[in-house]
Design a protein around this motif. Structure first.
Motif, PDB file in Angstrom:
ATOM      1  N   LYS A 147       6.857   6.223   0.870  1.00 39.72           N
ATOM      2  CA  LYS A 147       5.642   5.812   1.577  1.00 39.72           C
ATOM      3  C   LYS A 147       4.428   6.629   1.155  1.00 39.72           C
ATOM      4  CE  LYS A 147       8.219   4.007   5.434  1.00 39.72           C
ATOM      5  NZ  LYS A 147       8.484   4.002   6.845  1.00 39.72           N
ATOM      6  N   ILE A 148       4.183   6.626  -0.147  1.00 43.40           N
ATOM      7  CA  ILE A 148       3.026   7.341  -0.686  1.00 43.40           C
ATOM      8  C   ILE A 148       2.118   6.342  -1.392  1.00 43.40           C
ATOM      9  CG2 ILE A 148       4.205   9.557  -0.907  1.00 43.40           C
ATOM     10  CD1 ILE A 148       4.662   8.942  -3.852  1.00 43.40           C
ATOM     11  N   SER A 149       0.931   6.778  -1.751  1.00 45.00           N
ATOM     12  CA  SER A 149      -0.023   5.895  -2.422  1.00 45.00           C
ATOM     13  C   SER A 149       0.454   5.561  -3.827  1.00 45.00           C
ATOM     14  CB  SER A 149      -1.400   6.562  -2.500  1.00 45.00           C
ATOM     15  OG  SER A 149      -1.358   7.647  -3.416  1.00 45.00           O
ATOM     16  N   LYS A 150      -0.084   4.499  -4.362  1.00 50.07           N
ATOM     17  CA  LYS A 150       0.309   4.072  -5.703  1.00 50.07           C
ATOM     18  C   LYS A 150      -0.067   5.131  -6.739  1.00 50.07           C
ATOM     19  CE  LYS A 150       0.043   0.263  -8.925  1.00 50.07           C
ATOM     20  NZ  LYS A 150      -0.321  -1.113  -9.155  1.00 50.07           N
ATOM     21  N   GLU A 151      -1.241   5.737  -6.579  1.00 54.70           N
ATOM     22  CA  GLU A 151      -1.688   6.751  -7.531  1.00 54.70           C
ATOM     23  C   GLU A 151      -0.744   7.950  -7.544  1.00 54.70           C
ATOM     24  OE1 GLU A 151      -3.787   5.491  -5.085  1.00 54.70           O
ATOM     25  OE2 GLU A 151      -4.741   4.054  -6.431  1.00 54.70           O
ATOM     26  N   GLU A 152      -0.370   8.425  -6.359  1.00 52.81           N
ATOM     27  CA  GLU A 152       0.535   9.568  -6.268  1.00 52.81           C
ATOM     28  C   GLU A 152       1.912   9.210  -6.842  1.00 52.81           C
ATOM     29  OE1 GLU A 152       2.316  12.753  -2.986  1.00 52.81           O
ATOM     30  OE2 GLU A 152       1.040  11.113  -2.301  1.00 52.81           O
ATOM     31  N   THR A 196       0.813  -1.217   0.000  1.00 62.33           N
ATOM     32  CA  THR A 196       0.000   0.000   0.000  1.00 62.33           C
ATOM     33  C   THR A 196       0.846   1.266   0.000  1.00 62.33           C
ATOM     34  OG1 THR A 196      -0.111  -0.053   2.404  1.00 62.33           O
ATOM     35  CG2 THR A 196      -1.910  -1.120   1.199  1.00 62.33           C
ATOM     36  N   GLU A 197       2.137   1.144   0.299  1.00 64.22           N
ATOM     37  CA  GLU A 197       3.009   2.305   0.310  1.00 64.22           C
ATOM     38  C   GLU A 197       4.127   2.112  -0.709  1.00 64.22           C
ATOM     39  OE1 GLU A 197       4.259   2.497   4.391  1.00 64.22           O
ATOM     40  OE2 GLU A 197       2.612   3.833   4.906  1.00 64.22           O
TER      41      GLU A 197
END
Length: 127
Positions: free
Chosen positions: A104-109, A59-60
């Motif tokens: 540690k960011i979202s997949k979209e970002e 998730t990250e």
């Protein structure tokens, strides 16, 4: 006792097809009707380690700048905007590639950042 261990080892290593054949032999020749769940449990036994090996869904994500490409100044500007760093710090980060840009960011970002930098010719990896 060694014979029982060898038998247990043999049973544990049976394939699904072999388990079905064994169930058929037990029923036809000995009148033993295995429970409906028994073949499934035996068949699922060897598959369990493979399921444990699967990693949980990630998730990250981290965005890593591997190389800035030919449009280095444009990449520095985009990195500055993405990270909130000053111009000097963003340039240092780009100069030291490969470096993580954002972690540690979202997949979209992460995909948006990767796309922005890739459009400028930078070599970017999302992990």
């Amino acid at each position: 006792m060694a014979d029982l261990k060898a038998l247990a080892e043999t049973l544990v290593n049976l394939t699904v097809k072999e388990v079905n054949e064994l169930a058929s032999i037990l029923e036809q020749e000995y009148g033993i009707k295995p429970a409906a769940a028994a073949p499934v449990m035996v068949a699922a036994g060897p598959a369990a380690p493979a399921q444990e090996a699967q990693a949980p869904a990630k998730t990250e994500f981290d965005v890593i700048l591997k190389a800035p490409g030919e449009r280095k100044l444009d990449v520095v500007k985009v990195v500055k905007n993405i990270t909130g760093l000053g111009l000097k710090e963003a340039k240092e980060l780009v100069d030291k590639a490969p470096q993580p840009i954002k972690e540690k960011i979202s997949k979209e970002e992460a995909e948006q950042i990767r796309q922005q930098l890739a459009e400028l010719g930078a070599d970017v990896e999302v992990k």
